[in-house]
Design an enzyme around this catalytic site. Structure first.
Site, PDB file in Angstrom:
ATOM      1  N   GLY A  46       0.828  -1.200   0.000  1.00 27.37           N
ATOM      2  CA  GLY A  46       0.000   0.000   0.000  1.00 27.37           C
ATOM      3  C   GLY A  46       0.859   1.246   0.000  1.00 27.37           C
ATOM      4  O   GLY A  46       1.991   1.239   0.489  1.00 27.37           O
ATOM      5  N   GLN A  51       3.076   9.833   1.045  1.00 23.78           N
ATOM      6  CA  GLN A  51       4.345   9.104   1.175  1.00 23.78           C
ATOM      7  C   GLN A  51       5.283   9.378   0.000  1.00 23.78           C
ATOM      8  O   GLN A  51       6.463   9.057   0.066  1.00 23.78           O
ATOM      9  CB  GLN A  51       4.092   7.595   1.263  1.00 23.78           C
ATOM     10  CG  GLN A  51       3.469   7.160   2.581  1.00 23.78           C
ATOM     11  CD  GLN A  51       3.349   5.649   2.639  1.00 23.78           C
ATOM     12  OE1 GLN A  51       2.385   5.086   2.150  1.00 23.78           O
ATOM     13  NE2 GLN A  51       4.337   4.993   3.206  1.00 23.78           N
ATOM     14  N   CYS A  93       5.958  -0.431   7.181  1.00 20.54           N
ATOM     15  CA  CYS A  93       5.576   0.741   6.384  1.00 20.54           C
ATOM     16  C   CYS A  93       6.779   1.178   5.558  1.00 20.54           C
ATOM     17  O   CYS A  93       7.896   1.231   6.074  1.00 20.54           O
ATOM     18  CB  CYS A  93       5.142   1.861   7.328  1.00 20.54           C
ATOM     19  SG  CYS A  93       4.681   3.369   6.488  1.00 20.54           S
ATOM     20  N   LEU A  94       6.535   1.527   4.304  1.00 19.00           N
ATOM     21  CA  LEU A  94       7.634   1.962   3.436  1.00 19.00           C
ATOM     22  C   LEU A  94       8.272   3.261   3.946  1.00 19.00           C
ATOM     23  O   LEU A  94       9.424   3.550   3.628  1.00 19.00           O
ATOM     24  CB  LEU A  94       7.141   2.153   2.002  1.00 19.00           C
ATOM     25  CG  LEU A  94       6.665   0.874   1.283  1.00 19.00           C
ATOM     26  CD1 LEU A  94       6.062   1.218  -0.069  1.00 19.00           C
ATOM     27  CD2 LEU A  94       7.813  -0.118   1.124  1.00 19.00           C
ATOM     28  N   HIS A 135      -4.444   1.318   7.631  1.00 21.73           N
ATOM     29  CA  HIS A 135      -3.069   1.832   7.658  1.00 21.73           C
ATOM     30  C   HIS A 135      -2.915   3.003   6.674  1.00 21.73           C
ATOM     31  O   HIS A 135      -2.351   4.049   7.021  1.00 21.73           O
ATOM     32  CB  HIS A 135      -2.107   0.681   7.311  1.00 21.73           C
ATOM     33  CG  HIS A 135      -0.662   1.051   7.260  1.00 21.73           C
ATOM     34  ND1 HIS A 135       0.265   0.517   8.135  1.00 21.73           N
ATOM     35  CD2 HIS A 135       0.037   1.881   6.434  1.00 21.73           C
ATOM     36  CE1 HIS A 135       1.467   1.021   7.843  1.00 21.73           C
ATOM     37  NE2 HIS A 135       1.350   1.844   6.825  1.00 21.73           N
ATOM     38  N   GLU A 136      -3.432   2.834   5.453  1.00 19.97           N
ATOM     39  CA  GLU A 136      -3.261   3.875   4.422  1.00 19.97           C
ATOM     40  C   GLU A 136      -4.145   5.097   4.701  1.00 19.97           C
ATOM     41  O   GLU A 136      -3.722   6.228   4.465  1.00 19.97           O
ATOM     42  CB  GLU A 136      -3.543   3.319   3.024  1.00 19.97           C
ATOM     43  CG  GLU A 136      -2.619   2.183   2.577  1.00 19.97           C
ATOM     44  CD  GLU A 136      -1.134   2.467   2.759  1.00 19.97           C
ATOM     45  OE1 GLU A 136      -0.709   3.625   2.616  1.00 19.97           O
ATOM     46  OE2 GLU A 136      -0.401   1.507   3.069  1.00 19.97           O
ATOM     47  N   HIS A 139      -2.421   7.222   7.098  1.00 20.15           N
ATOM     48  CA  HIS A 139      -1.417   8.069   6.437  1.00 20.15           C
ATOM     49  C   HIS A 139      -2.038   9.371   5.958  1.00 20.15           C
ATOM     50  O   HIS A 139      -1.479  10.449   6.153  1.00 20.15           O
ATOM     51  CB  HIS A 139      -0.825   7.350   5.213  1.00 20.15           C
ATOM     52  CG  HIS A 139       0.364   6.487   5.506  1.00 20.15           C
ATOM     53  ND1 HIS A 139       1.512   6.974   6.081  1.00 20.15           N
ATOM     54  CD2 HIS A 139       0.589   5.175   5.285  1.00 20.15           C
ATOM     55  CE1 HIS A 139       2.392   5.980   6.206  1.00 20.15           C
ATOM     56  NE2 HIS A 139       1.858   4.871   5.739  1.00 20.15           N
TER      57      HIS A 139
HETATM   58 NI    NI Z   1       2.652   2.965   5.623  1.00 19.44          NI
END
Ligand code: NI
Length: 170
Positions: A46, A51, A93-94, A135-136, A139
């Site tokens: 995701g 991000q 998470c990236l 989660h997204e 963000h």
């Molecule tokens: Ni993330």
């Protein structure tokens, strides 16, 4: 298409609440394509627009390795309509590379959004998709999964991050 640089903690863009996408035009669709390429390259499941440094209410999810995966999910202006039940799952998470921790989320969610053509959609999700959505969407609200972990796990994160940051400077 192009690969976009992924913003990592503590980049302030990750802490800003994103803005609604007013017009879904070619520029937005190009951003979606670039985000997809970036997600598959990372690889991750995701990615939220902030991000990659664009403070817009837009996210993509692709659960790649899951069975019955419907492919790339594009959600514009997503909102969590409802959440039920509880589950704990390990998340990464990236934007927080090399850190994973257990996070408590709703087991099932209902999400409303627009698709890449601007059509209104509303659907229910469970399991990993439910987790990825929460989660997204977090963000997009300027939240990270470390905001939802206990003090012990947060302490481990802070120490790990400090150590890594120090090594990078040396
Ligand atoms: Ni993330």
């Amino acid at each position: 298409m192009a690969l976009l640089p992924i913003c990592t903690y503590p980049d302030p863009v990750l802490r800003q609440k994103t803005e609604y996408v007013k017009t879904i035009d070619d520029e937005i669709r190009r951003l979606i394509d670039d985000m997809a390429e970036t997600l598959y390259n990372a690889p991750g499941i995701g990615l939220a627009a902030n991000q990659v440094g664009r403070s817009l209410r837009l996210l993509i999810i692709d659960l790649q390795l899951e069975e019955d995966n419907p492919g790339l999910l594009v959600l514009i202006n997503p909102e969590l309509v409802d959440g039920r039940g509880e589950m704990v799952h390990e998340e990464g998470c990236l934007s927080l590379p090399d850190f994973w921790a257990n996070v408590k989320r709703h087991e099932e969610v209902i999400v409303r959004a627009q698709d890449r053509e601007g059509k209104e959609i509303e659907f229910q999700a469970q399991g990993l998709l439910s987790i990825a959505l929460q989660h997204e969407i977090d963000h997009l609200d300027g939240k990270l999964f470390i905001d939802r972990i206990g003090p012990v796990a947060l302490d481990i994160f802070k120490r790990k991050w400090k150590k890594k940051h120090k090594e990078a400077k040396e």
